[in-house]
Design a protein around this motif. Structure first.
Motif, mmCIF file in Angstrom:
data_model
loop_
_atom_site.group_PDB
_atom_site.id
_atom_site.type_symbol
_atom_site.label_atom_id
_atom_site.label_comp_id
_atom_site.label_asym_id
_atom_site.label_seq_id
_atom_site.Cartn_x
_atom_site.Cartn_y
_atom_site.Cartn_z
ATOM 1 N N PHE A 69 14.411 44.354 72.318
ATOM 2 C CA PHE A 69 13.977 45.372 71.377
ATOM 3 C C PHE A 69 13.714 44.729 70.027
ATOM 4 O O PHE A 69 14.154 43.601 69.757
ATOM 5 N N LYS A 70 13.023 45.445 69.192
ATOM 6 C CA LYS A 70 12.876 44.980 67.826
ATOM 7 C C LYS A 70 14.218 45.046 67.120
ATOM 8 O O LYS A 70 15.153 45.703 67.571
ATOM 9 N N ALA A 71 14.317 44.362 65.989
ATOM 10 C CA ALA A 71 15.586 44.283 65.278
ATOM 11 C C ALA A 71 16.088 45.683 64.929
ATOM 12 O O ALA A 71 15.337 46.544 64.461
ATOM 13 N N ASN A 72 17.378 45.909 65.198
ATOM 14 C CA ASN A 72 18.081 47.159 64.875
ATOM 15 C C ASN A 72 17.589 48.361 65.668
ATOM 16 O O ASN A 72 17.937 49.502 65.341
ATOM 17 N N MET A 73 16.789 48.135 66.705
ATOM 18 C CA MET A 73 16.279 49.262 67.482
ATOM 19 C C MET A 73 17.129 49.559 68.707
ATOM 20 O O MET A 73 17.110 50.673 69.222
ATOM 21 N N GLU A 74 17.877 48.585 69.183
ATOM 22 C CA GLU A 74 18.684 48.819 70.382
ATOM 23 C C GLU A 74 19.708 49.911 70.140
ATOM 24 O O GLU A 74 19.926 50.776 71.001
ATOM 25 N N HIS A 75 20.342 49.900 68.970
ATOM 26 C CA HIS A 75 21.364 50.902 68.668
ATOM 27 C C HIS A 75 20.756 52.297 68.620
ATOM 28 O O HIS A 75 21.330 53.256 69.155
ATOM 29 N N VAL A 76 19.576 52.421 68.020
ATOM 30 C CA VAL A 76 18.932 53.738 67.912
ATOM 31 C C VAL A 76 18.540 54.257 69.285
ATOM 32 O O VAL A 76 18.790 55.420 69.630
ATOM 33 N N ILE A 77 17.926 53.398 70.107
ATOM 34 C CA ILE A 77 17.491 53.825 71.437
ATOM 35 C C ILE A 77 18.693 54.158 72.313
ATOM 36 O O ILE A 77 18.680 55.133 73.075
ATOM 37 N N THR A 78 19.764 53.359 72.211
ATOM 38 C CA THR A 78 20.967 53.634 72.994
ATOM 39 C C THR A 78 21.572 54.970 72.614
ATOM 40 O O THR A 78 22.001 55.744 73.481
ATOM 41 N N LYS A 79 21.618 55.280 71.334
ATOM 42 C CA LYS A 79 22.142 56.573 70.897
ATOM 43 C C LYS A 79 21.280 57.721 71.417
ATOM 44 O O LYS A 79 21.791 58.774 71.833
ATOM 45 N N PHE A 80 19.986 57.509 71.399
ATOM 46 C CA PHE A 80 19.085 58.548 71.891
ATOM 47 C C PHE A 80 19.296 58.788 73.380
ATOM 48 O O PHE A 80 19.404 59.932 73.839
ATOM 49 N N LEU A 81 19.374 57.713 74.155
ATOM 50 C CA LEU A 81 19.609 57.856 75.589
ATOM 51 C C LEU A 81 20.986 58.438 75.878
ATOM 52 O O LEU A 81 21.160 59.215 76.826
ATOM 53 N N LEU A 82 21.979 58.075 75.069
ATOM 54 C CA LEU A 82 23.321 58.619 75.246
ATOM 55 C C LEU A 82 23.341 60.123 74.979
ATOM 56 O O LEU A 82 24.034 60.882 75.670
ATOM 57 N N MET A 83 22.559 60.557 73.998
ATOM 58 C CA MET A 83 22.478 61.987 73.714
ATOM 59 C C MET A 83 21.872 62.741 74.897
ATOM 60 O O MET A 83 22.395 63.779 75.326
ATOM 61 N N PHE A 84 20.804 62.215 75.458
ATOM 62 C CA PHE A 84 20.176 62.881 76.597
ATOM 63 C C PHE A 84 21.079 62.859 77.824
ATOM 64 O O PHE A 84 21.128 63.835 78.578
ATOM 65 N N SER A 85 21.784 61.746 78.040
ATOM 66 C CA SER A 85 22.684 61.699 79.199
ATOM 67 C C SER A 85 23.806 62.707 79.073
ATOM 68 O O SER A 85 24.233 63.301 80.074
ATOM 69 N N SER A 86 24.293 62.942 77.854
ATOM 70 C CA SER A 86 25.334 63.957 77.652
ATOM 71 C C SER A 86 24.806 65.358 77.945
ATOM 72 O O SER A 86 25.468 66.170 78.609
ATOM 73 N N VAL A 87 23.597 65.651 77.468
ATOM 74 C CA VAL A 87 22.996 66.966 77.744
ATOM 75 C C VAL A 87 22.747 67.127 79.246
ATOM 76 O O VAL A 87 23.007 68.202 79.816
ATOM 77 N N TYR A 88 22.257 66.083 79.886
ATOM 78 C CA TYR A 88 22.014 66.144 81.335
ATOM 79 C C TYR A 88 23.304 66.415 82.104
ATOM 80 O O TYR A 88 23.319 67.184 83.064
ATOM 81 N N GLU A 89 24.381 65.771 81.692
ATOM 82 C CA GLU A 89 25.655 65.966 82.384
ATOM 83 C C GLU A 89 26.128 67.405 82.261
ATOM 84 O O GLU A 89 26.616 68.003 83.222
ATOM 85 N N HIS A 90 25.968 67.987 81.083
ATOM 86 C CA HIS A 90 26.339 69.398 80.902
ATOM 87 C C HIS A 90 25.496 70.308 81.784
ATOM 88 O O HIS A 90 26.016 71.258 82.395
ATOM 89 N N LEU A 91 24.198 70.020 81.870
ATOM 90 C CA LEU A 91 23.329 70.832 82.711
ATOM 91 C C LEU A 91 23.698 70.709 84.181
ATOM 92 O O LEU A 91 23.712 71.706 84.919
ATOM 93 N N ILE A 92 24.017 69.484 84.623
ATOM 94 C CA ILE A 92 24.318 69.277 86.043
ATOM 95 C C ILE A 92 25.552 70.056 86.445
ATOM 96 O O ILE A 92 25.556 70.773 87.463
ATOM 97 N N TYR A 93 26.625 69.955 85.690
ATOM 98 C CA TYR A 93 27.859 70.639 86.067
ATOM 99 C C TYR A 93 27.702 72.148 85.977
ATOM 100 O O TYR A 93 28.276 72.895 86.778
ATOM 101 N N THR A 94 26.921 72.611 85.007
ATOM 102 C CA THR A 94 26.690 74.062 84.931
ATOM 103 C C THR A 94 25.815 74.534 86.078
ATOM 104 O O THR A 94 26.084 75.580 86.698
#
Length: 1136
Positions: A291-316
């Motif tokens: 990734f470009k400099a300092n972009m890995e942290h931003v992209i990881t946070k974004f993917l982590l946010m979506f994975s959390s929302v997905y997990e809530h949807l799956i269990y519901t």
């Protein structure tokens, strides 16, 4: 191809897993509202219940069950959830599983995984076998629903999958080593891949009309594994190319990361391969450098946010599906059976851990039974098992009446393992002392805390000198800024750091602890160098990978020779090139004595040495390719026997004619060319082939002749070998490019390694708890750095053109990097508006991108051009012409002594090519050995100098003996300027020339030892000469100098030593004089100070710092006291 997802038969609709079909007009207006409500509710619960994710998922599952029951009884609610019920299970699987798989694999360290790949494979197979046998037995024996064997197998497989995200994250929260978290995350991913491939085989088989065979299954599994890995690797390369494009902004990178993950999964699934395996490969091949400099942290946070929302949807969602089923199946036995499943999966995990203990203890000496107990609780089930649960019913041939019970059991076991296993994991780790901080680590924390406190105190001292802060209550400031990091008692290995030697760790233990921190510092340095353009991404990735491998070896500090072993120099390229060079066709151009004036001989001579004759041979060989293909094809050969025979005679005739013409002219020299020998052998084999064909015609019943003739017919393919003469020059050029790339890579790796050792030396003081440990670490790092510099010299000497091209490319890259920083400064201050700054930055980015096509080699400068590169000549024609007339070229062989320690210098040597080693008994910086308490006269210091560096410069300035012995490590070429000519230049260009040499020496010393402190000062030599941003001040013995902390930002003593006039504290070169010192006094014949002015000050008279130039006589006893008080403090010392 997975037809169940991509295509559906016309007029068919998916079966409902649970609930009843809609007997009303179906609308999907409210389903998006349901998704938004679940996302909002999950977010609110996560905010209210921090660090209690299992409670959030349990609440959402219960609410989903309640909503499902309402949908089962009320049509209005059924309308809302009906789009979910009619969604195919594989579609639901494809919506969610790619993101979770990519997240899990992205957190894996490829180099650690590669190092323990076979252990992971073995443990994965053992885990799969144990899970299937024991869990399968419990499911078949204690289930009252009488599921058939197929349902039991599918249910066991789905329940056996360990969630790689939750299991590894739980280990990380309690401080388990990353090696173990990656080990078990890798094991979980292997388990997931195998189980999902198994489901994919049955899912694909269920859509096939014809009965599939065992061979089709085996080929499909091979394609799932190897085909997916290859496709995933190339997808990772494409993703990395897109994400590292400098023209993409942050938003573009986030969108591309999210979309490319799904696109990769869908494309791989479309071609009938495993999307899970492909995404695991993609995640493993991407790292922070992708990734470009300092972009890995931003992209990881974004993917982590979506994975959390997905997990809530799956269990519901699955809670809703369970609620839509008939409630009469929820009996007491169902609860007991679920608890039994929970106990079984944990028992299997404990059993597997015990079985794997010998393997894990062999993997690392740090593994023990306490860690095994903690790891035995890592069998957490999650979304992977849950997303496969609907396929149990869909893939089974015998349909059960209560399919929602599959989901109920798996979801309940998942929630139980998330809650109980996570708690037991944390509790057991704390109870067994795995979370305790070791004594070496406690010392490191104390050292770092003390260092931070010193930084705060120095900052307060600096602020006290500012006029605007004179009325501040500094006592209160010091009280509020005082920090004291207290380690929780539960995390202490012992209650306090005892002074007893039996309880204090040994030097070996502290060095082992410090080694891990040195490795982290080095990896951070590699990433920083890569982001700044100093080293390439491939070099940084190799260095980081080698560091991760060698830091696991106890007592081993990675050296440059270890990196070279890790890189594996591609000697086969050079060997292959030598073979091709030997095989390359060289046309004879010699002079031949022709007999008489025979016109025919002269005519033949002109023919065979013409370009037309050579290319005519190539054309004939090309034309023979088609007849040869016909000859090797039996069916076509039978139809064209006579034509092929004629073509063979014609081709053989041309070969005989060519050989006869060449032998006529070349005679014996014809057989000295290996390609001519090959042509002659081909001609002889062809003639023998014709003779055999004629014999077969005469004796058609001889079986041996027939077989021999057929064999010789296949040997006609060697007639195409002369075409290789055209390919060999192309291959040689390609290999030359690869060799130059490899040499550039090796040079960049070595240079990056040397820079990382220097960065580690700066910070090693903060991670060592004892002076003895610090000295050992300093010596190790310094030796490794000198070895790296030595290797750089050898590489540069042997491949000057490659290294010069690489250095030129890096210089251009650094110039643009500084220009970008300056542009950012102008933009932030409002001097340039946003549109202008973006346009200018795009110009810079285009230039940087064009460096990818930079030539691999560059001609070295001529000897005359090297004088222009001497920085203190400032490229002025007058100075260059003056020394050009007085310089001589000096040549030295390997082992020659350029200058000896203790002898008067003959002059200075500007190295043009080659490398010299400098050996010194004491790096004095103008200080007597007795005045250095840390001096060891038995220690021999070594340093290496390469092209562009100057020897004897300081000794000529001081008119003193040489302080080192310079020995040639390679053949060396240098410009020699004698002392008489140099001093003549001093007299003619007084005082600027001598001052500029001192300024250059001072700047080099400051950057060499204090680069981190003065990195933001931009101390360019020309800038210092023109604007006096930094200047050199001389301080004779017993002379005092007042320091103005307002105008002087840094005062660095680069030669000699001084004392604090108030406290008599000595400052030995090289050293940054602290801000608390207001007046200093010289203590040797001459001391040199580099004074860096505060920003915003114009050119000033640098002699204004001397406010009391008079001499102050010191008493003999006072000098004796000062010598007794000398201490080293934070002095930096560089071995020569």
């Amino acid at each position: 191809m997975n037809n169940s997802f991509w295509t559906q038969e016309e007029g068919s609709t998916p079966d409902l897993l649970c609930g009843r079909s809609a007997d009303y007009l179906v609308t999907e207006l409210h389903f998006p509202l349901l998704i938004c409500a679940i996302s909002v509710l999950g977010g609110v619960l996560k905010v209210l219940l921090k660090n209690h994710e299992v409670i959030v998922l349990t609440i959402l599952s219960v609410l989903g069950f309640v909503l499902g029951q309402l949908a089962f009884h009320f049509v209005e609610v059924h309308q809302v959830v009906y789009p979910l019920l009619r969604t195919p299970s594989f579609s639901l699987y494809c919506y969610f599983i790619p993101l979770f798989t990519f997240m899990a694999s992205l957190g894996l360290d490829f180099y650690i995984l590669k190092n323990v790949f076979w252990q992971i494979s073995l443990t994965g197979l053992i885990s799969i076998f144990a899970e299937l046998v024991l869990t399968g037995y419990v499911v078949m024996r204690f289930n009252e629903r009488s599921w058939d064997l197929q349902c039991c197998i599918f249910f066991t497989i789905a329940l056996s999958i360990i969630d790689p995200l939750h299991s590894a994250n739980s280990l990380e929260t309690i401080g388990i080593s990353k090696m173990y978290t990656d080990f078990f995350r890798g094991e979980s991913l292997v388990l997931c891949s195998v189980m999902h491939i198994f489901f994919g085989v049955f899912r694909g088989a269920s859509t096939e009309i014809n009965m599939f065979r065992e061979l089709d299954i085996i080929l499909g599994i091979i394609l799932d594994i190897f085909g997916s890995i290859v496709f995933g690797y190339w997808c990772a390369r494409v993703i990395e190319f897109i994400l590292t494009d400098p023209f993409n902004n942050s938003l573009t990178n986030i969108i591309l990361s999210f979309s490319l993950v799904y696109m990769t999964f869908y494309v791989v699934e479309y071609f009938g391969m495993s999307g899970i395996v492909a995404l695991i490969t993609v995640g493993l091949n991407l790292d922070s450098l992708s990734f470009k400099a300092n972009m890995e942290h931003v992209i990881t946070k974004f993917l982590l946010m979506f994975s959390s929302v997905y997990e809530h949807l799956i269990y519901t969602f699955f809670g809703i599906v369970i609620g839509c089923g008939e409630i009469e199946y929820f009996t007491f036995h169902s609860i007991v059976f679920t608890l039994l499943l929970f106990l079984t999966v944990n028992f299997v995990r404990i059993f597997t851990t015990i079985a794997l203990t010998p393997i894990l203890m062999h993997l690392s000496h740090e593994y023990n039974w306490q860690l095994g107990i903690v790891i035995s609780w890592t069998g957490i089930r999650g979304v992977y098992s849950l997303l496969l649960s609907p396929d149990i019913y869909n893939l089974a041939e015998q349909k059960v009446k209560a399919p929602h019970m599959f989901i109920f059991h798996i979801q309940t076991v998942s929630l139980l393992t998330m809650g109980i296993n996570s708690h037991m994991m944390t509790w057991s780790a704390k109870t067994l002392g795995l979370c305790a901080i070791s004594l070496p680590r406690q010392r490191v924390i104390q050292n770092v805390t003390h260092h931070i406190q010193q930084i705060l105190q120095n900052t307060i001292t600096l602020f006290k000198t500012e006029k605007l802060l004179t009325n501040v209550n500094w006592t209160l400031v010091e009280e509020k800024t005082k920090i004291e990091y207290v380690i929780p008692p539960d995390n202490l290995q012992s209650s306090h750091l005892s002074s007893n030697d039996d309880e204090c760790p040994t030097d070996e233990v502290l060095i082992e602890e410090a080694k891990l921190h040195v490795a982290i510092i080095q990896m951070s340095s590699f990433e920083k160098q890569c982001n700044e353009g100093l080293i390439e991404v491939e070099a940084a990735r190799i260095l980081i990978g080698a560091t991760k491998i060698y830091c696991l070896i106890q007592g081993k500090f990675m050296s440059i020779y270890d990196v070279s072993t890790y890189v594996r120099a591609r000697s086969w390229l050079i060997m292959f090139k030598n073979i091709l060079t030997y095989m390359e066709y060289h046309k004879e151009r010699g002079t031949f004595v022709l007999p008489g004036r025979n016109r025919l001989i002269l005519f033949v001579y002109r023919i065979i040495f013409s370009e037309e004759f050579e290319y005519a041979g190539y054309i004939i060989t090309f034309m023979y390719i088609y007849p040869l293909i016909i000859h090797l094809w039996p069916a076509a050969r039978k139809l064209n026997v006579s034509a092929l025979s004629s073509m063979n005679y014609y081709y053989l005739f041309l070969y005989v004619l060519q050989a006869a013409l060449k032998i006529t002219i070349l005679r014996k020299k014809y057989f000295q060319q290996h390609w001519n020998v090959l042509d002659f052998i081909i001609m002889l084999v062809g003639l023998f082939d014709v003779f055999c064909i004629y014999c077969v015609i005469l004796r058609p019943g001889n079986l041996f002749l027939i077989q021999l003739t057929v064999t010789l017919g296949y040997f006609r393919i060697v007639r195409l070998l002369p075409l290789c003469k055209l390919l060999i020059p192309v291959l040689i050029n390609k290999i030359d490019v690869q060799i130059k790339k490899h040499l550039s890579l090796v040079y960049t790796i070595t240079k990056g390694y040397a820079k990382s050792q220097e960065d580690a030396k700066v910070l090693v003081k903060q991670i060592s708890g004892r002076e003895s440990v610090y000295q050992k670490l300093h010596d190790i790092l310094d030796k490794n750095k000198q070895d790296a510099i030595r290797e750089l010299g050898f590489i540069e000497h042997e491949n000057r053109d490659v290294v010069i091209a690489l250095k030129t490319k890096q210089a251009v890259r650094r110039v643009f990097a500084k220009a970008q920083k300056r542009l950012t400064f102008l933009w932030s201050r409002g001097i340039m508006d946003r549109h202008e700054a973006i346009s200018m930055n795009n110009v810079f980015l285009n230039k940087i991108k064009a460096l990818k096509n930079f030539p691999m080699v560059a001609p070295p400068p001529t000897p005359g051009q090297y004088l222009s590169n001497i920085i203190w000549l400032e490229n002025k024609d007058v100075l260059i012409e003056f020394f050009k007339e007085r310089t001589k070229l000096a040549y030295f062989n390997y082992g020659d002594v350029v200058c000896r320690e203790g002898e008067m210098p003959l002059g200075i040597y500007l190295i043009i090519s080659g490398m010299a080693s400098l050996h010194s008994t004491s790096p004095t910086f103008g200080i007597d050995c007795i005045q250095r308490p840390d001096f060891d006269d038995e220690t021999l210091f070594t340093e290496y100098c390469t092209s562009g560096q100057v020897l004897g410069e300081l000794s000529c300035l001081l008119r003193e003996e040489m302080k080192y012995t310079a020995i040639c490590e390679t053949t060396l070429q240098a410009f020699f300027i004698s002392s008489e000519n140099l001093y003549e230049g001093f007299d003619i260009f007084w005082p600027s020339l001598e001052y500029k040499i001192w300024l250059n020496f001072a700047l080099n010393t400051a950057y060499q030892y204090f680069e981190t402190s003065i990195a933001d000062e931009h101390l360019d030599f020309q800038k210092c000469v023109m604007n006096k941003h930094a200047y050199v001040e001389s301080l004779p013995i017993y002379t005092e100098m007042t320091l103005n902390n307002v105008t002087m930002k840094f005062v660095i003593i680069v030669y000699g030593y001084v004392i604090n006039s108030a406290t008599e504290e000595p400052y030995l070169a090289p050293y940054i004089i602290p801000k608390t010192c207001n007046q200093i006094q010289g203590m040797v014949d001459i001391s040199k100070l580099l004074i860096i002015q505060a920003s915003g000050l114009g050119a000033t008279d640098h002699s204004g710092g001397m406010v009391n130039p008079g001499l102050r006589t010191a008493k003999t006893e006072q000098l004796g006291k000062k010598k007794d008080k000398f201490r080293t403090g934070h002095h930096f010392r560089k071995p020569h």
